[in-house]
Write a protein that holds these residues in place. Structure first.
Motif, PDB file in Angstrom:
ATOM      1  N   PRO A 101     -24.895   9.856  67.021  1.00  0.00           N
ATOM      2  CA  PRO A 101     -23.560  10.126  66.545  1.00  0.00           C
ATOM      3  C   PRO A 101     -23.011  11.645  66.870  1.00  0.00           C
ATOM      4  O   PRO A 101     -23.573  12.499  66.764  1.00  0.00           O
ATOM      5  N   VAL A 102     -21.612  11.665  66.923  1.00  0.00           N
ATOM      6  CA  VAL A 102     -21.098  12.959  66.881  1.00  0.00           C
ATOM      7  C   VAL A 102     -20.288  13.042  65.741  1.00  0.00           C
ATOM      8  O   VAL A 102     -19.438  12.565  65.080  1.00  0.00           O
ATOM      9  N   ILE A 103     -20.764  14.009  65.015  1.00  0.00           N
ATOM     10  CA  ILE A 103     -20.170  14.513  63.656  1.00  0.00           C
ATOM     11  C   ILE A 103     -19.178  15.742  63.606  1.00  0.00           C
ATOM     12  O   ILE A 103     -19.929  16.833  64.093  1.00  0.00           O
ATOM     13  N   ALA A 104     -17.908  15.547  63.555  1.00  0.00           N
ATOM     14  CA  ALA A 104     -17.182  16.832  63.556  1.00  0.00           C
ATOM     15  C   ALA A 104     -16.798  17.135  62.161  1.00  0.00           C
ATOM     16  O   ALA A 104     -16.089  16.453  61.507  1.00  0.00           O
ATOM     17  N   SER A 105     -16.705  18.406  61.813  1.00  0.00           N
ATOM     18  CA  SER A 105     -16.915  18.952  60.392  1.00  0.00           C
ATOM     19  C   SER A 105     -15.878  20.153  60.315  1.00  0.00           C
ATOM     20  O   SER A 105     -16.152  21.144  61.067  1.00  0.00           O
ATOM     21  N   ILE A 106     -14.768  19.957  59.557  1.00  0.00           N
ATOM     22  CA  ILE A 106     -13.753  20.995  59.117  1.00  0.00           C
ATOM     23  C   ILE A 106     -13.765  21.432  57.878  1.00  0.00           C
ATOM     24  O   ILE A 106     -14.196  20.767  57.079  1.00  0.00           O
ATOM     25  N   SER A 107     -14.065  22.971  57.907  1.00  0.00           N
ATOM     26  CA  SER A 107     -14.112  23.705  56.506  1.00  0.00           C
ATOM     27  C   SER A 107     -12.867  24.280  56.289  1.00  0.00           C
ATOM     28  O   SER A 107     -12.327  24.926  56.978  1.00  0.00           O
ATOM     29  N   LEU A 108     -12.116  23.910  55.033  1.00  0.00           N
ATOM     30  CA  LEU A 108     -11.296  24.559  54.576  1.00  0.00           C
ATOM     31  C   LEU A 108     -11.644  25.383  52.976  1.00  0.00           C
ATOM     32  O   LEU A 108     -12.507  24.831  52.065  1.00  0.00           O
ATOM     33  N   GLY A 109     -11.198  26.565  52.679  1.00  0.00           N
ATOM     34  CA  GLY A 109     -11.438  27.247  51.545  1.00  0.00           C
ATOM     35  C   GLY A 109     -12.527  28.098  51.555  1.00  0.00           C
ATOM     36  O   GLY A 109     -12.560  28.834  52.537  1.00  0.00           O
ATOM     37  N   ALA A 110     -13.280  28.292  50.526  1.00  0.00           N
ATOM     38  CA  ALA A 110     -14.265  29.224  50.368  1.00  0.00           C
ATOM     39  C   ALA A 110     -15.252  29.258  51.483  1.00  0.00           C
ATOM     40  O   ALA A 110     -15.739  28.256  51.949  1.00  0.00           O
ATOM     41  N   THR A 111     -15.875  30.352  52.054  1.00  0.00           N
ATOM     42  CA  THR A 111     -16.983  30.364  53.070  1.00  0.00           C
ATOM     43  C   THR A 111     -18.044  30.031  52.258  1.00  0.00           C
ATOM     44  O   THR A 111     -18.510  30.673  51.388  1.00  0.00           O
ATOM     45  N   ARG A 112     -18.847  29.009  53.019  1.00  0.00           N
ATOM     46  CA  ARG A 112     -20.042  28.668  52.580  1.00  0.00           C
ATOM     47  C   ARG A 112     -21.235  28.429  53.672  1.00  0.00           C
ATOM     48  O   ARG A 112     -21.026  28.289  54.707  1.00  0.00           O
ATOM     49  N   GLY A 113     -22.512  29.202  53.296  1.00  0.00           N
ATOM     50  CA  GLY A 113     -23.577  28.956  54.214  1.00  0.00           C
ATOM     51  C   GLY A 113     -24.137  27.610  54.720  1.00  0.00           C
ATOM     52  O   GLY A 113     -24.109  26.699  53.541  1.00  0.00           O
ATOM     53  N   PHE A 114     -24.320  27.194  55.844  1.00  0.00           N
ATOM     54  CA  PHE A 114     -24.608  25.944  56.293  1.00  0.00           C
ATOM     55  C   PHE A 114     -25.946  26.143  56.954  1.00  0.00           C
ATOM     56  O   PHE A 114     -26.000  26.869  58.034  1.00  0.00           O
ATOM     57  N   THR A 115     -26.891  25.500  56.473  1.00  0.00           N
ATOM     58  CA  THR A 115     -28.339  25.807  57.102  1.00  0.00           C
ATOM     59  C   THR A 115     -28.698  24.428  57.774  1.00  0.00           C
ATOM     60  O   THR A 115     -28.661  23.341  57.389  1.00  0.00           O
ATOM     61  N   LEU A 116     -29.247  24.797  59.048  1.00  0.00           N
ATOM     62  CA  LEU A 116     -29.897  23.710  59.879  1.00  0.00           C
ATOM     63  C   LEU A 116     -31.443  23.839  60.035  1.00  0.00           C
ATOM     64  O   LEU A 116     -31.864  25.001  59.995  1.00  0.00           O
ATOM     65  N   ARG A 117     -32.139  22.863  59.791  1.00  0.00           N
ATOM     66  CA  ARG A 117     -33.645  22.778  60.204  1.00  0.00           C
ATOM     67  C   ARG A 117     -34.179  22.041  61.000  1.00  0.00           C
ATOM     68  O   ARG A 117     -33.782  20.817  60.659  1.00  0.00           O
ATOM     69  N   HIS A 118     -34.930  22.337  61.992  1.00  0.00           N
ATOM     70  CA  HIS A 118     -35.397  21.355  63.109  1.00  0.00           C
ATOM     71  C   HIS A 118     -36.851  20.810  62.234  1.00  0.00           C
ATOM     72  O   HIS A 118     -37.555  21.313  61.534  1.00  0.00           O
ATOM     73  N   LYS A 119     -37.201  19.670  62.763  1.00  0.00           N
ATOM     74  CA  LYS A 119     -38.523  18.994  62.226  1.00  0.00           C
ATOM     75  C   LYS A 119     -39.637  20.003  62.649  1.00  0.00           C
ATOM     76  O   LYS A 119     -40.647  19.802  61.799  1.00  0.00           O
ATOM     77  N   ASP A 120     -39.599  20.985  63.574  1.00  0.00           N
ATOM     78  CA  ASP A 120     -40.803  21.673  63.836  1.00  0.00           C
ATOM     79  C   ASP A 120     -40.958  23.019  62.914  1.00  0.00           C
ATOM     80  O   ASP A 120     -41.478  23.715  63.140  1.00  0.00           O
ATOM     81  N   GLY A 121     -39.470  23.000  62.140  1.00  0.00           N
ATOM     82  CA  GLY A 121     -39.725  24.315  61.116  1.00  0.00           C
ATOM     83  C   GLY A 121     -38.462  25.172  61.376  1.00  0.00           C
ATOM     84  O   GLY A 121     -38.237  26.225  60.740  1.00  0.00           O
ATOM     85  N   GLU A 122     -38.003  25.189  62.766  1.00  0.00           N
ATOM     86  CA  GLU A 122     -37.014  26.195  63.045  1.00  0.00           C
ATOM     87  C   GLU A 122     -35.722  26.051  62.228  1.00  0.00           C
ATOM     88  O   GLU A 122     -35.383  24.916  61.858  1.00  0.00           O
ATOM     89  N   ARG A 123     -35.242  27.161  61.927  1.00  0.00           N
ATOM     90  CA  ARG A 123     -34.074  27.001  61.149  1.00  0.00           C
ATOM     91  C   ARG A 123     -32.800  27.865  61.602  1.00  0.00           C
ATOM     92  O   ARG A 123     -32.965  29.092  62.508  1.00  0.00           O
ATOM     93  N   ARG A 124     -31.748  27.564  61.557  1.00  0.00           N
ATOM     94  CA  ARG A 124     -30.270  28.249  61.823  1.00  0.00           C
ATOM     95  C   ARG A 124     -29.500  28.110  60.757  1.00  0.00           C
ATOM     96  O   ARG A 124     -29.376  27.228  59.932  1.00  0.00           O
ATOM     97  N   GLN A 125     -28.647  29.194  60.771  1.00  0.00           N
ATOM     98  CA  GLN A 125     -27.456  29.188  59.737  1.00  0.00           C
ATOM     99  C   GLN A 125     -26.319  29.570  60.292  1.00  0.00           C
ATOM    100  O   GLN A 125     -26.328  30.746  61.097  1.00  0.00           O
ATOM    101  N   LEU A 126     -25.263  29.127  59.598  1.00  0.00           N
ATOM    102  CA  LEU A 126     -23.668  29.318  59.763  1.00  0.00           C
ATOM    103  C   LEU A 126     -23.215  29.623  58.631  1.00  0.00           C
ATOM    104  O   LEU A 126     -23.356  29.322  57.914  1.00  0.00           O
ATOM    105  N   MET A 127     -22.058  30.679  58.770  1.00  0.00           N
ATOM    106  CA  MET A 127     -21.139  30.568  57.667  1.00  0.00           C
ATOM    107  C   MET A 127     -19.815  30.037  57.800  1.00  0.00           C
ATOM    108  O   MET A 127     -19.091  30.320  59.041  1.00  0.00           O
TER     109      MET A 127
END
Length: 200
Positions: free
Chosen positions: A128-154
């Motif tokens: 699936p393609v999931i398109a996400s729009i953020s409005l208002g306060a800036t929040r941290g969004f964390t991604l983790r791969h099943k092998d443990g790798e992590r990424r974060q976006l504000m």
């Protein structure tokens, strides 16, 4: 690092792809936030954890053309709000992808959150393609791969994030609590349910 670029770009991750566009809807963001905050039929749903029912730590609304089952619950769709439908049309052009539903989440403060999960419900199809729009306060969004790798976006006011490819099979994502945040955030996550047949 490329994830913080100001222009839209597809970013290839291990077993997944992201489109990150921080200022995609900055000029419209204030007006959109105020209207959606006031006019969406927000509800606080219940979820079951470890055998007990709890209030979800956010308000939400499922909107569109199909029933959607997630977190063990079946959601009947609210009819398209005119503004949300207009936003949907713009996102479809950017993604070159149709969307027939959107989950709107309203995080009232930094204690409202979303736990680790993947948008991998069978109704969404294989990749699936999931398109996400953020409005208002800036929040941290964390991604983790099943092998443990992590990424974060504000995720900032007016930004667009699109998850595609095999993301939902190999990555989970979360919106952790943020104690210092005292402003609201509204998030629109557009998706397409291929098993839904629109009425003729």
């Amino acid at each position: 690092m490329e994830l913080w670029a100001e222009s839209p770009q597809w970013i290839t991750l291990p077993q997944g792809r992201l489109l990150w566009w921080p200022d995609a809807f900055v000029s419209e963001a204030d007006a959109w936030f105020e209207q959606l905050q006031a006019e969406i039929p927000w509800q606080q749903h219940r979820l079951r954890l470890f055998g007990r029912e709890h209030d979800e730590p956010r308000l939400s609304c499922w909107m569109g053309e199909a029933v959607y089952r997630y977190s063990g619950k079946t959601r009947e769709p609210a009819v398209w709000h005119p503004l949300v439908n207009e936003i949907r049309k713009q996102v479809q052009v950017i993604c070159e992808q149709p969307f027939n539903g959107v989950l709107l989440n309203r995080y009232r403060h930094g204690q409202d959150s979303m736990g680790w999960h993947a948008d991998n419900e069978p109704e969404l199809g294989a990749n699936p393609v999931i398109a996400s729009i953020s409005l208002g306060a800036t929040r941290g969004f964390t991604l983790r791969h099943k092998d443990g790798e992590r990424r974060q976006l504000m995720l900032s006011h007016g930004s667009l994030l699109v998850m595609a490819g095999e993301m939902q099979h190999h990555w989970q994502h979360a919106l952790p609590k943020a104690g210092a945040v005292d402003r609201e955030r509204i998030n629109l996550t557009f998706r397409y349910l291929p098993r839904h047949r629109e009425s003729e």
